[in-house]
Design a protein around this motif. Structure first.
Motif, short mmCIF file in Angstrom:
data_model
loop_
_atom_site.label_atom_id
_atom_site.label_comp_id
_atom_site.label_asym_id
_atom_site.label_seq_id
_atom_site.Cartn_x
_atom_site.Cartn_y
_atom_site.Cartn_z
N LEU A 132 41.09 43.89 40.31
CA LEU A 132 41.90 45.12 40.33
C LEU A 132 41.11 46.35 39.91
O LEU A 132 41.33 47.44 40.44
CB LEU A 132 43.12 44.96 39.40
N ASN A 133 40.17 46.17 38.96
CA ASN A 133 39.37 47.31 38.47
C ASN A 133 38.08 47.52 39.26
O ASN A 133 37.35 48.48 38.99
CB ASN A 133 39.02 47.12 36.99
N GLY A 134 37.79 46.61 40.20
CA GLY A 134 36.57 46.74 40.99
C GLY A 134 35.31 46.52 40.16
O GLY A 134 34.28 47.17 40.40
N SER A 135 35.39 45.61 39.19
CA SER A 135 34.24 45.34 38.31
C SER A 135 33.12 44.64 39.07
O SER A 135 33.38 43.89 40.02
CB SER A 135 34.67 44.46 37.13
N ASN A 136 31.88 44.87 38.62
CA ASN A 136 30.75 44.17 39.24
C ASN A 136 30.62 42.78 38.61
O ASN A 136 31.33 42.45 37.67
CB ASN A 136 29.45 44.98 39.10
N TRP A 137 29.64 41.98 39.13
CA TRP A 137 29.49 40.59 38.66
C TRP A 137 29.15 40.51 37.18
O TRP A 137 29.65 39.64 36.47
CB TRP A 137 28.41 39.89 39.49
N ARG A 138 28.29 41.41 36.72
CA ARG A 138 27.87 41.39 35.32
C ARG A 138 29.06 41.64 34.39
O ARG A 138 29.26 40.91 33.41
CB ARG A 138 26.79 42.45 35.10
N HIS A 190 41.92 34.49 33.51
CA HIS A 190 42.50 35.77 33.10
C HIS A 190 41.48 36.92 33.13
O HIS A 190 41.86 38.08 32.94
CB HIS A 190 43.12 35.64 31.71
N ALA A 191 40.23 36.60 33.37
CA ALA A 191 39.21 37.65 33.53
C ALA A 191 39.03 38.03 34.99
O ALA A 191 38.57 39.12 35.30
CB ALA A 191 37.89 37.17 32.95
N ILE A 192 39.40 37.13 35.91
CA ILE A 192 39.16 37.36 37.34
C ILE A 192 40.07 38.44 37.92
O ILE A 192 39.61 39.37 38.58
CB ILE A 192 39.28 36.04 38.13
N VAL A 193 41.39 38.34 37.66
CA VAL A 193 42.35 39.30 38.25
C VAL A 193 42.06 40.73 37.81
O VAL A 193 41.97 41.62 38.66
CB VAL A 193 43.81 38.89 37.94
#
Length: 201
Positions: free
Chosen positions: A109-115, A102-105
């Protein structure tokens, strides 16, 4: 696009057919609960007051693509398989996996970085364990995967329309109903446990 969204559900049906057949079974002893769950699911569609084609699509998407797929994979397959290694181990590992997914999608969608994604995964571990516990309890109490699928779908559907308070009330109401049902069904064992505790030591 719609076809692509439906493909994971068909793939899950194909790959996990044996699991679905054994865990989604609706039999004589759980038929009433399943019928009641189906009526509540139908009622939720009208509570959100979106009877348009778009509303029907969102409803079916949350039931089939999201909830059905997640329940079959996590509670129907992973949890059942890992139980051979231990119920507690299976419970916590499935919960952690449920939270991480549930953290991956949202990260994609938000274009988050790896950290940010890793921090979000860690933050959702507790949430995943809690909700895994809720859905595992519904599965164990109803003896069918149909009930957690429906409750999961209704929670997601209410959240889709920003009615998270409805989703929270739904989970609490269902938990309360199942706890009362289980206390009533196992009342003799409960009374025996408290009146003759030495028999259980």
């Amino acid at each position: 696009m719609d076809l692509l969204l439906c493909l994971p559900a068909f793939l899950i049906l194909t790959v996990f057919y044996g699991t679905i057949k054994s865990t989604l079974c609706i039999e004589r002893e759980n038929r009433k609960i399943c019928l009641l769950a189906a009526l509540f699911l139908l009622l939720s569609f009208f509570i959100c007051q979106d009877v348009s084609l778009r509303g029907l699509y969102i409803f079916l998407y949350n039931v089939i693509i999201v909830s059905f797929a997640e329940e079959v994979v996590f509670r129907g397959y992973i949890y059942q398989r890992l139980r051979k290694a231990g119920v507690i181990f299976s419970f916590f590992l499935t919960g952690c996996m449920f939270g991480i997914v549930h953290a991956i999608v949202p990260a994609v969608l938000n274009g988050s970085n790896w950290r940010e994604t890793l921090l979000n995964m860690v933050g959702l571990l507790g949430w995943g364990i809690i909700f895994n516990g809720i859905f595992v309890y519904f599965l164990a109490s109803s003896h069918t995967l149909f009930v957690p699928v429906v409750i999961h779908a209704m929670g997601n559907y209410f959240a889709e329309y920003g009615r998270t308070a409805y989703a929270d009330m739904l989970y609490l109401f269902c938990l309360g109903c199942f706890i009362i049902k289980d206390i009533y069904v196992h009342r003799k064992q409960i009374v025996n446990y408290f009146t003759k505790p030495t028999e259980y030591l």
